[in-house]
Design a protein around this motif. Structure first.
Motif, PDB file in Angstrom:
ATOM      1  N   THR A 212       0.982  -0.944  -0.312  1.00 47.24           N
ATOM      2  CA  THR A 212       0.084   0.429   0.181  1.00 47.24           C
ATOM      3  C   THR A 212       0.765   1.784   0.172  1.00 47.24           C
ATOM      4  OG1 THR A 212      -1.983  -0.932   1.527  1.00 47.24           O
ATOM      5  CG2 THR A 212      -2.284   1.491   0.963  1.00 47.24           C
ATOM      6  N   GLN A 214       1.102   5.189   0.038  1.00 46.51           N
ATOM      7  CA  GLN A 214       0.022   6.371   0.854  1.00 46.51           C
ATOM      8  C   GLN A 214      -0.474   7.721  -0.786  1.00 46.51           C
ATOM      9  OE1 GLN A 214       0.366   6.598   4.999  1.00 46.51           O
ATOM     10  NE2 GLN A 214       0.284   4.965   4.982  1.00 46.51           N
ATOM     11  N   ASP A 224      -5.639   5.966  -1.025  1.00 47.49           N
ATOM     12  CA  ASP A 224      -4.040   4.909  -1.051  1.00 47.49           C
ATOM     13  C   ASP A 224      -3.969   3.745  -2.861  1.00 47.49           C
ATOM     14  OD1 ASP A 224      -3.538   6.113   1.402  1.00 47.49           O
ATOM     15  OD2 ASP A 224      -3.779   4.338   2.306  1.00 47.49           O
TER      16      ASP A 224
END
Length: 259
Positions: A212, A214, A224
């Motif tokens: 992930t 951001q 995200d």
């Protein structure tokens, strides 16, 4: 606002391609982890989370894998890759406000097929590209030699990384260091692109399963960028587009992606 959002969405697409579909390398062996081979990384992983994360990304090049990615309001996609057979396919949508572009990519050894929907004056056919003409680091460089799963791109972009519990990592990325970074997009975003937080998860066999990034730190509200890897070892079917639906890609398009 819409232009800036599209810039972030475009950069997200580049990031996704860098860390997502680059899993098909030239030999499919997954032996080219940066700063040491994957086997060596196993012994140093306990002392170096960067090497452990590199090894986890490298393992994506040693088996078939399915990929899913999403960014709220900006990007979503899915696909699959088979490094040993040198084939991959991805379908992605990039949007910003009322503007939406769909991109389908099929890779079969040295042949790349690209179909783009939603872009003015673009052919509605599959466009064939000789992969040997794709510049190293281009968004279309989905089979980078010696870099399974874009492992070196990831490590080159990592500013710092630390463990965040069992099988989890967190840190920051400098997207300006990514080989396929979009210079124009990065210039518009300034220094924010040099410290983008990320989290990652590996499974019990040391394979990267979730990443992930951001992107919301670059533009509030874009969400995200989430990429997941699953179905390791499952059969992957990639079909060549019908000849009647295929045309050669114009040089201008290749120049655009190679820029």
């Amino acid at each position: 606002m819409t232009t800036r959002r599209l810039t972030v969405s475009g950069l997200a697409l580049v990031t996704a391609l860098s860390f997502g579909v680059a899993g098909c390398n030239d030999n499919g062996t997954g032996t080219a982890a940066p700063s040491g081979a994957a086997g060596t990384a196993a012994t140093s992983a306990a002392a170096d989370p960067r090497q452990e994360l590199a090894a986890a990304a490298t393992k994506l090049g040693s088996d078939t894998v399915k990929v899913k990615m999403s960014m709220a309001g900006g990007l979503n996609g899915s696909g699959a890759m088979d490094p040993a057979a040198k084939k991959a396919q991805m379908a992605m949508n990039v949007s910003a406000g009322a503007q939406s572009i769909k991109m389908d990519i099929v890779m079969l050894d040295k042949d790349l097929y690209l179909k783009i929907t939603g872009m003015p004056n673009m052919s509605n056919k599959w466009m064939h590209v000789d992969a040997s003409k794709v510049k190293a680091g281009s968004s279309l460089d989905v089979m980078p030699g010696g870099d399974p799963a874009g492992a070196s791109k990831m490590i080159n972009s990592v500013v710092d990384v630390q463990r965040d519990g069992e099988h989890r990592f967190k840190g920051t990325l400098d997207l300006t260091k990514a080989q396929s970074a979009n210079a124009a997009a990065l210039s518009a975003l300034g220094d924010k692109a040099k410290a983008v937080p990320f989290t990652a998860t590996v499974d019990g066999q040391g394979r990267l399963t979730d990443l992930t990034v951001q992107m919301s730190t670059l533009q509030p509200g874009v969400g995200d960028l989430k990429t997941s890897y699953s179905d390791f070892g499952a059969p992957v079917s990639v079909n060549k587009p019908p000849a009647g639906q295929t045309t050669e890609a114009p040089s201008e398009l290749l120049n655009l992606f190679n820029a």
